[in-house]
Motif scaffolding. Structure first.
Motif, PDB file in Angstrom:
ATOM      1  N   UNK A  99       0.836  -1.194   0.000  1.00  0.00           N
ATOM      2  CA  UNK A  99       0.000   0.000   0.000  1.00  0.00           C
ATOM      3  C   UNK A  99       0.877   1.252   0.000  1.00  0.00           C
ATOM      4  N   UNK A 100       1.907   1.197   0.802  1.00  0.00           N
ATOM      5  CA  UNK A 100       2.860   2.314   0.833  1.00  0.00           C
ATOM      6  C   UNK A 100       4.071   1.950  -0.008  1.00  0.00           C
ATOM      7  N   UNK A 101       4.280   2.725  -1.065  1.00  0.00           N
ATOM      8  CA  UNK A 101       5.416   2.430  -1.944  1.00  0.00           C
ATOM      9  C   UNK A 101       6.689   3.123  -1.485  1.00  0.00           C
ATOM     10  N   UNK A 102       6.542   4.182  -0.733  1.00  0.00           N
ATOM     11  CA  UNK A 102       7.723   4.882  -0.251  1.00  0.00           C
ATOM     12  C   UNK A 102       7.365   6.242   0.315  1.00  0.00           C
ATOM     13  N   UNK A 103       8.397   7.000   0.595  1.00  0.00           N
ATOM     14  CA  UNK A 103       8.217   8.346   1.136  1.00  0.00           C
ATOM     15  C   UNK A 103       9.109   9.298   0.357  1.00  0.00           C
ATOM     16  N   UNK A 104       8.609  10.504   0.131  1.00  0.00           N
ATOM     17  CA  UNK A 104       9.459  11.459  -0.567  1.00  0.00           C
ATOM     18  C   UNK A 104       9.209  12.886  -0.139  1.00  0.00           C
ATOM     19  N   UNK A 105      10.235  13.693  -0.298  1.00  0.00           N
ATOM     20  CA  UNK A 105      10.109  15.122  -0.040  1.00  0.00           C
ATOM     21  C   UNK A 105       9.400  15.767  -1.216  1.00  0.00           C
TER      22      UNK A 105
END
Lengths: 153, 153
Positions: free
Chosen positions: B49-55
Motif C-alpha cells: 500500500x505504501x510504496x515509499x516516502x518522498x520530499x
DNA sequence: ATTGAAATCACTCATGG
DNA sequence: CCATGAGTGATTTCAAT
C-alpha cells in the motif's frame, strides 16, 4: 539570497527518493557532519525549497485502477465561470491535478477512479454539471510509462 | 487477504499529508498504542500500500517555473517504436510523467522546464528527434489550479 | 491485539575550535 | 562551517497478558 550549492542539490535529490531517511544517514551520504546536516535541512525548509513530506501510495492497491485525463472547455461568455470551475474542482477528491492551459482547451484535469462505471458517473454528475462547461474530451490511460514525482536538479 | 479497515485508512491519509510524522504521534492521532502502530506500518509497506516516502519540493524555487503537457502521436507503421519511445522518455529527467492513452493521440507527457527557451530546445532536440514521432501538440500551463499527490481513501 | 520495560538509535542544543 | 558531549525523545524488540 538563496542559491543552492552542490551539497544542497544532493540533499534534495536524496530526500526526493527517500523522504524518511534519517539525519545521520543522510549526513553520511553527502559527507557532512550530522549537526551541519540538521542546519541545512532547516534552512531548506524555511527557504521554501522543501514544501513537505508525504507517503507515496500504490493507486492499484487502494482500488483506484483507472487514471484518466480530461480536457475541459468552458463557455467563455461569462468570465467568472473560470473561478467557479476552479474552486469546485479543487474540492473533488478524485481530481488529483487540474491545470489551466494555453491552447485548444481551457483546463486539463487528471483524475483517478475505481473503474469506467465510476468514471461515467463522475463525468456526468461532477464535471459536466459544473456551470459553464461547454465540452470535455476524455483520455483513459492504457499504460503508465513514467510517473515519479522527482524533480531534476 | 489484504483489506483496509478504518484505522488503516486514517493512517494512510495522515501519512500522505505528513510523511515524516513520528510513529508515536501517529499512534496517538489514530488512538493506537505505538507498538501496534509499528506493526501496521510494516504491514502496509510489506503489502504494497505504501510504496515509499518522498520530499515534496517547490518547482518555482528550484528554477522549474514552466509546466507543459505534450500530446504525442506516433507513426503506427512500426510497432516497436512504442517501446523505443517509452524507454527513451523514461530517461529524460525533465519528463515527470508519461502515459499511453486511448483517444486522439498516443502519449501524454508532463514536463517541467526552466522557461520557454529551454522548452523549445527540449521539444526539438528530445521529443521530436525520437524515432517514430509523427506529431506533437504542446499545452503550457497558465495556472496550477490543483496539484496534490493525495489519493482519496 | 495490547501493555510494559529495556536497549538502541537519532535528534537537539549547548559548547567549543 | 565543523566537532564533541550531554540530555531528551523515539523506535525496536522482547516478554507477557
Amino acid at each position: 539570497m538563496a542559491s543552492l550549492d552542490r551539497i544542497d542539490r544532493r540533499i534534495l535529490m536524496e530526500l526526493q527518493q527517500d523522504g524518511r531517511i534519517t539525519n545521520a544517514e543522510l549526513a553520511q551520504r553527502v559527507g557532512l557532519p550530522p549537526t551541519s546536516m540538521s542546519d541545512r535541512m532547516r534552512r531548506l525548509q524555511k527557504q521554501g525549497y522543501i514544501k513537505g513530506f508525504k507517503a507515496v501510495l500504490d493507486p492499484e492497491q487502494i482500488g483506484l485502477g483507472l487514471l484518466v485525463f480530461i480536457e475541459v472547455s468552458l463557455d467563455k461568455t461569462t468570465p467568472d465561470n473560470f473561478q467557479k470551475f476552479a474552486s469546485a474542482v479543487r474540492k473533488q477528491p478524485e481530481v488529483l491535478e487540474c491545470h489551466m492551459v494555453a491552447g485548444g482547451f481551457d483546463y486539463l484535469v487528471k483524475a483517478r477512479l475505481h473503474d469506467m462505471a465510476r468514471y461515467r458517473v463522475f463525468l456526468s454528475e461532477v464535471l459536466l454539471s459544473l456551470p459553464g462547461v461547454k465540452e470535455t474530451r476524455s483520455y483513459p490511460v492504457i499504460e503508465e510509462v513514467k510517473d515519479e514525482g522527482i524533480l531534476p536538479l
